[in-house]
Every structure is written in structure tokens, then in C-alpha cells.
Design a protein around this motif. Sequence first.
Motif, short mmCIF file in Angstrom:
data_model
loop_
_atom_site.label_atom_id
_atom_site.label_comp_id
_atom_site.label_asym_id
_atom_site.label_seq_id
_atom_site.Cartn_x
_atom_site.Cartn_y
_atom_site.Cartn_z
N THR A 66 0.85 -1.19 0.00
CA THR A 66 0.00 0.00 0.00
C THR A 66 0.88 1.24 0.00
N ASP A 67 0.29 2.37 -0.28
CA ASP A 67 1.03 3.63 -0.22
C ASP A 67 1.60 3.84 1.18
N GLU A 68 0.82 3.54 2.19
CA GLU A 68 1.29 3.69 3.57
C GLU A 68 2.51 2.80 3.83
N GLN A 69 2.46 1.56 3.38
CA GLN A 69 3.57 0.63 3.58
C GLN A 69 4.82 1.05 2.82
N LEU A 70 4.64 1.69 1.69
CA LEU A 70 5.77 2.16 0.89
C LEU A 70 6.64 3.14 1.69
N PHE A 71 6.01 3.87 2.59
CA PHE A 71 6.70 4.90 3.36
C PHE A 71 6.96 4.49 4.81
N ALA A 72 6.60 3.27 5.18
CA ALA A 72 6.77 2.80 6.56
C ALA A 72 8.15 2.21 6.78
N SER A 73 8.65 2.37 8.01
CA SER A 73 9.91 1.72 8.38
C SER A 73 9.71 1.02 9.71
N PHE A 74 10.61 0.08 9.99
CA PHE A 74 10.50 -0.70 11.23
C PHE A 74 10.76 0.14 12.47
N ASP A 75 11.73 1.06 12.35
CA ASP A 75 12.09 1.90 13.49
C ASP A 75 12.87 3.11 12.96
N ASP A 76 13.33 3.96 13.88
CA ASP A 76 14.02 5.19 13.48
C ASP A 76 15.34 4.95 12.76
N GLU A 77 15.94 3.80 12.94
CA GLU A 77 17.22 3.49 12.29
C GLU A 77 17.05 2.72 10.98
N SER A 78 15.83 2.37 10.63
CA SER A 78 15.56 1.61 9.41
C SER A 78 15.08 2.51 8.30
N ASN A 79 15.32 2.08 7.08
CA ASN A 79 14.85 2.82 5.91
C ASN A 79 13.55 2.24 5.40
N SER A 80 12.69 3.08 4.92
CA SER A 80 11.46 2.63 4.26
C SER A 80 11.81 2.24 2.82
N ILE A 81 10.88 1.60 2.16
CA ILE A 81 11.05 1.30 0.75
C ILE A 81 11.27 2.59 -0.03
N ALA A 82 10.50 3.61 0.31
CA ALA A 82 10.62 4.90 -0.41
C ALA A 82 12.01 5.52 -0.22
N ILE A 83 12.55 5.43 0.98
CA ILE A 83 13.89 5.97 1.24
C ILE A 83 14.94 5.19 0.46
N ILE A 84 14.83 3.88 0.43
CA ILE A 84 15.79 3.07 -0.32
C ILE A 84 15.72 3.43 -1.80
#
Length: 182
Positions: free
Chosen positions: A32-50
Motif C-alpha cells: 500500500t502507499d502507507e507501507q511504501l513509506f513505513a519503516s520498522f524503526d528510526d534506524e531503518s529505511n522505508s522502501i521509499a527511502i531506499i
Amino acid sequence: MALEFTTSYLEDALAIFRQYKTLGERAMQQVTDEQLFASFDDESNSIAIIAKHLTGNMRSRWTDFLTTDGEKPSRNRDSEFVDPPSTREALMREWDDGWACVFVAIEPLTDADLGRTVTIRGEAHSVMQAINRQLAHYPMHVGQIVFLAKHFAGDKWQTLSVPRNKSAEFNRKVATGEVSQR
């Protein structure tokens, strides 16, 4: 994408880049769009960031590939890890633009170019080494995208390769031409 036999390094490199571009896209389509921008925690990258990081790297490495350092002075690598494009559509435009830089730079090359010298961060590389460097880098990050997408999609995940516990069936289908190996 069917594997095409080749002894051309450049043809094979382009095919691998295209394969990983498609793999990343097929993974991103499953969240989903929400999941595309979600990360596990503050030190993890989201799909969008990658994806944003890959795009920044591609623009820097492949723009004026043969004539300028692959680490452009205009690149701000740290900014690639914050504030991704705000929508899926904008992110995918950036993704496509980044990959276009790869293909525009490599498609006109010939075998004679493989031994030419290019620089990345002031370090000399042959063209072949520079391509190999990115052939190692991009699949690593696409693998991260696939991992995150598979996690977020859960039981809705559609496999991107041979389905679990279906190797024999898949091999039979490949042998009979029902499916391609890639």
C-alpha cells in the motif's frame, strides 16, 4: 524476462540492471502507499527511502559517466535518507528517472569502452569495474525493497521467483515453455 544467451558483457549487464529494476517495481506494486513509506524503526529505511537513495546514486554515477567523477559535487547523499517524495507517483517518477540515467549511459557503450578510465570519489575505475560496482550495489538495495515489501504484504505476497515448495512444478513449466526462468 527470458534469459538470452550472450557473451557480451554489456548486454548481460544491461539485462541484469533491467531485471532488478523490474524486480523492485513488482515488489513495490504489492504494498500500500502507507507501507511504501513505513519503516520498522528510526534506524531503518522505508522502501521509499531506499528507492530515493538508489535514484540519487544513479543520477550521480551515470550522468556524464565517461567525463566526470561519479560522485557529483551536487549530490547530497545524506539527504537521500530523509524526506522521500510524498506520493507513490512522484517516487516512481524519480525511480524511472534514475534508471533512465543508467540505461542512457550504458546503452551506447561498446566493448572498446570497457577498459576506459572513469572516476568515482576520485578513485580510478575501468568502465567495467564501475558497472560491476553498481551491479553489486543496486541488487543489494532491491533485495531490501523486496524483503520489506514481502514483510508488509504478508499473506497477500505474490512471489517474484520460484514459489516455495513448487520447484519441481516450476522446472517442469520452464522445460515445457509455460513460464520463463526470469
